[in-house]
Design a protein around this motif. Sequence first.
Motif, short mmCIF file in Angstrom:
data_model
loop_
_atom_site.label_atom_id
_atom_site.label_comp_id
_atom_site.label_asym_id
_atom_site.label_seq_id
_atom_site.Cartn_x
_atom_site.Cartn_y
_atom_site.Cartn_z
N ALA A 126 41.07 -22.13 -2.72
CA ALA A 126 40.50 -21.49 -3.90
C ALA A 126 40.57 -19.97 -3.77
CB ALA A 126 39.06 -21.94 -4.10
N ARG A 127 40.33 -19.45 -2.60
CA ARG A 127 40.41 -18.01 -2.40
C ARG A 127 41.85 -17.50 -2.57
NH1 ARG A 127 36.49 -17.46 2.93
NH2 ARG A 127 34.49 -17.58 1.78
N ALA A 128 42.81 -18.30 -2.08
CA ALA A 128 44.22 -17.89 -2.26
C ALA A 128 44.58 -17.85 -3.73
CB ALA A 128 45.14 -18.85 -1.51
N ASP A 129 44.16 -18.87 -4.47
CA ASP A 129 44.43 -18.88 -5.92
C ASP A 129 43.76 -17.70 -6.61
OD1 ASP A 129 45.91 -21.18 -5.61
OD2 ASP A 129 44.26 -22.53 -6.21
N ALA A 130 42.55 -17.37 -6.16
CA ALA A 130 41.84 -16.25 -6.77
C ALA A 130 42.55 -14.94 -6.46
CB ALA A 130 40.40 -16.23 -6.27
N ASP A 131 43.08 -14.78 -5.24
CA ASP A 131 43.81 -13.56 -4.89
C ASP A 131 45.09 -13.43 -5.72
OD1 ASP A 131 41.86 -12.95 -3.05
OD2 ASP A 131 42.95 -13.77 -1.33
N LEU A 132 45.80 -14.55 -5.90
CA LEU A 132 47.03 -14.53 -6.71
C LEU A 132 46.73 -14.17 -8.16
CD1 LEU A 132 50.07 -15.01 -7.01
CD2 LEU A 132 49.56 -17.45 -7.36
N ALA A 133 45.68 -14.75 -8.69
CA ALA A 133 45.31 -14.45 -10.07
C ALA A 133 44.93 -12.98 -10.23
CB ALA A 133 44.15 -15.35 -10.50
N GLU A 185 46.57 -7.46 -12.16
CA GLU A 185 46.78 -6.03 -11.89
C GLU A 185 48.19 -5.59 -12.28
OE1 GLU A 185 45.88 -5.60 -7.78
OE2 GLU A 185 43.69 -5.70 -8.06
N ARG A 186 49.19 -6.45 -12.01
CA ARG A 186 50.57 -6.10 -12.42
C ARG A 186 50.69 -6.05 -13.94
NH1 ARG A 186 51.97 -9.40 -7.93
NH2 ARG A 186 52.15 -11.21 -9.31
N ALA A 187 50.04 -6.97 -14.62
CA ALA A 187 50.13 -7.00 -16.08
C ALA A 187 49.50 -5.75 -16.68
CB ALA A 187 49.45 -8.25 -16.61
N LEU A 188 48.40 -5.29 -16.11
CA LEU A 188 47.74 -4.10 -16.62
C LEU A 188 48.62 -2.87 -16.50
CD1 LEU A 188 44.09 -4.63 -15.25
CD2 LEU A 188 44.87 -4.86 -17.62
N LYS A 189 49.49 -2.81 -15.47
CA LYS A 189 50.39 -1.68 -15.31
C LYS A 189 51.53 -1.69 -16.36
CE LYS A 189 49.62 -1.23 -10.33
NZ LYS A 189 50.27 -1.31 -8.99
N LEU A 190 51.85 -2.90 -16.87
CA LEU A 190 52.97 -3.02 -17.83
C LEU A 190 52.51 -2.98 -19.28
CD1 LEU A 190 55.03 -5.80 -16.02
CD2 LEU A 190 55.45 -3.35 -16.04
N PHE A 246 55.67 -4.01 -22.14
CA PHE A 246 56.29 -5.24 -21.64
C PHE A 246 55.30 -6.43 -21.64
CE2 PHE A 246 58.71 -1.88 -19.51
CZ PHE A 246 60.00 -2.18 -19.96
N VAL A 247 54.03 -6.15 -21.65
CA VAL A 247 53.02 -7.22 -21.62
C VAL A 247 52.06 -6.98 -22.78
CG1 VAL A 247 51.14 -8.29 -20.32
CG2 VAL A 247 53.18 -7.49 -19.12
N SER A 248 51.81 -8.03 -23.47
CA SER A 248 50.92 -7.90 -24.62
C SER A 248 49.45 -7.99 -24.18
CB SER A 248 51.21 -9.01 -25.64
OG SER A 248 50.92 -10.27 -25.08
N THR A 249 48.60 -7.62 -25.09
CA THR A 249 47.15 -7.71 -24.80
C THR A 249 46.72 -9.16 -24.62
OG1 THR A 249 46.77 -5.71 -26.11
CG2 THR A 249 44.86 -7.08 -25.64
N ALA A 250 47.33 -10.04 -25.35
CA ALA A 250 47.00 -11.47 -25.22
C ALA A 250 47.32 -11.97 -23.82
CB ALA A 250 47.76 -12.27 -26.26
N ASP A 299 44.63 -10.84 -21.51
CA ASP A 299 43.42 -11.67 -21.63
C ASP A 299 43.58 -13.02 -20.93
OD1 ASP A 299 42.28 -9.65 -23.05
OD2 ASP A 299 42.71 -10.54 -25.03
N ARG A 300 44.78 -13.60 -21.06
CA ARG A 300 45.02 -14.89 -20.40
C ARG A 300 44.98 -14.75 -18.88
NH1 ARG A 300 49.50 -16.75 -18.39
NH2 ARG A 300 50.73 -15.13 -19.41
N LEU A 301 45.57 -13.70 -18.37
CA LEU A 301 45.56 -13.49 -16.91
C LEU A 301 44.14 -13.18 -16.41
CD1 LEU A 301 48.81 -11.37 -16.56
CD2 LEU A 301 48.45 -13.75 -15.86
#
Length: 397
Positions: A147-154, A159-164, A169-173, A176-178
């Motif tokens: 569970a911790r590994a999945d939480a780290d990946l998420a 964080e990558r999506a927020l940079k794009l 390249f990445v929408s607001t939707a 929100d999903r990430l």
Amino acid sequence: MNYETRISADKAESLHGTLEAPLIEEERSRRRWPWFVLAGLALAIAAFFIFGRGGGETTPAGDQADQLPVVTVVAPGNATIEGTINATGTLGARREVPVGVVGEGGRVISVPVDRGDWVRQGQALVAIDRSVQNQQASGAAAQVEVARADADLAQSNLERALKLVDRGFVSTADVDRLTATRDAANARVRVAEATLRELRARNDRLSVVAPTSGLILTRNVERGQTVGAGSQPLFTIAQGGEMELLARLGEEDLASVSVGTPVTVRPVGLDKTYSGQIWQIDPVIDAQTRQGIARVALSYAPGLRPGGFASAVIQSGTVVAPMLPESAIMSDAQGNYVYIIDKDDKVVRRGIETGLVTDRGIAVVDGLSGQERVVLRAGGFLNPGDRVKPKLTKAGN
């Protein structure tokens, strides 16, 4: 010649008889005179004792005093008297704590303590096989790591999506999903951790531990035995090792004691005594025996064994009053009384009221000041007004 000879013999015999009679009478008189002397002496002695040595006077007053009965008297004074109550009862633990299985139980693999052992709070008393439970706990720990590994990946994907987002390249939707995916992963971590803690807590409850420090009185478990929740208590512990005596007292005696009253306890079969005090008085009187229970707190001692029988001496208070032995106190229809000797050495009856009873005597709470001369013994042979010769003795003799 024969005729003369016979006449001479007759005259001689007659002459001998005439001379012998006075001699015999004189001898008898000499033998009788000592008896007359002894008889006269006896009469003189008798007259001397009858009429006294004072020239024929009557018996002196001193001789009359010598003929008075001698009685032993005492001036008791006043003393501080401690009253006592004798009682019997049964020994037991003051706070008896039963210890059973808290968790799901299992097969006992170790019992490191026994009856008579001292234990501390939290000490293990019974170890139960937990091999299966340990495997379950290991699996839960692994789920926490997943569970911790999945939480780290998420969190990384977010964080990558927020940079794009600023580059388009990445929408607001998508952001929100990430974000939701990251939050769900963190929640699964918390669930996994809670599951692991629950399993570990269950495992810890498999070991039976002492809920309090004290002395183990009973043990009802052996190695290899299967135990579970709801089974009989495995141990009984006397909390702190403290004991008590359940002293049975009558209603009157129970009313004269209170919490904190000192008590001396002697178990049957022992010459040693133990000091304690009343810590609780039961509020209920047994309707059949008309007795109540006074609970006497006692510190731990090897001679105090729960279930044993013991006697107790309870201090029931103190008074300052004269104290007399039982032999000096009499009673009749009018009540208790004593005989005292007045200044004229005459017997006087004095009514009294008795109080505390001790091994040394009985307290007189009313009727005496303590300065009177009280007859100690033989009061039953005296009557008021009799004149006696008092013999003073010390109190307590």
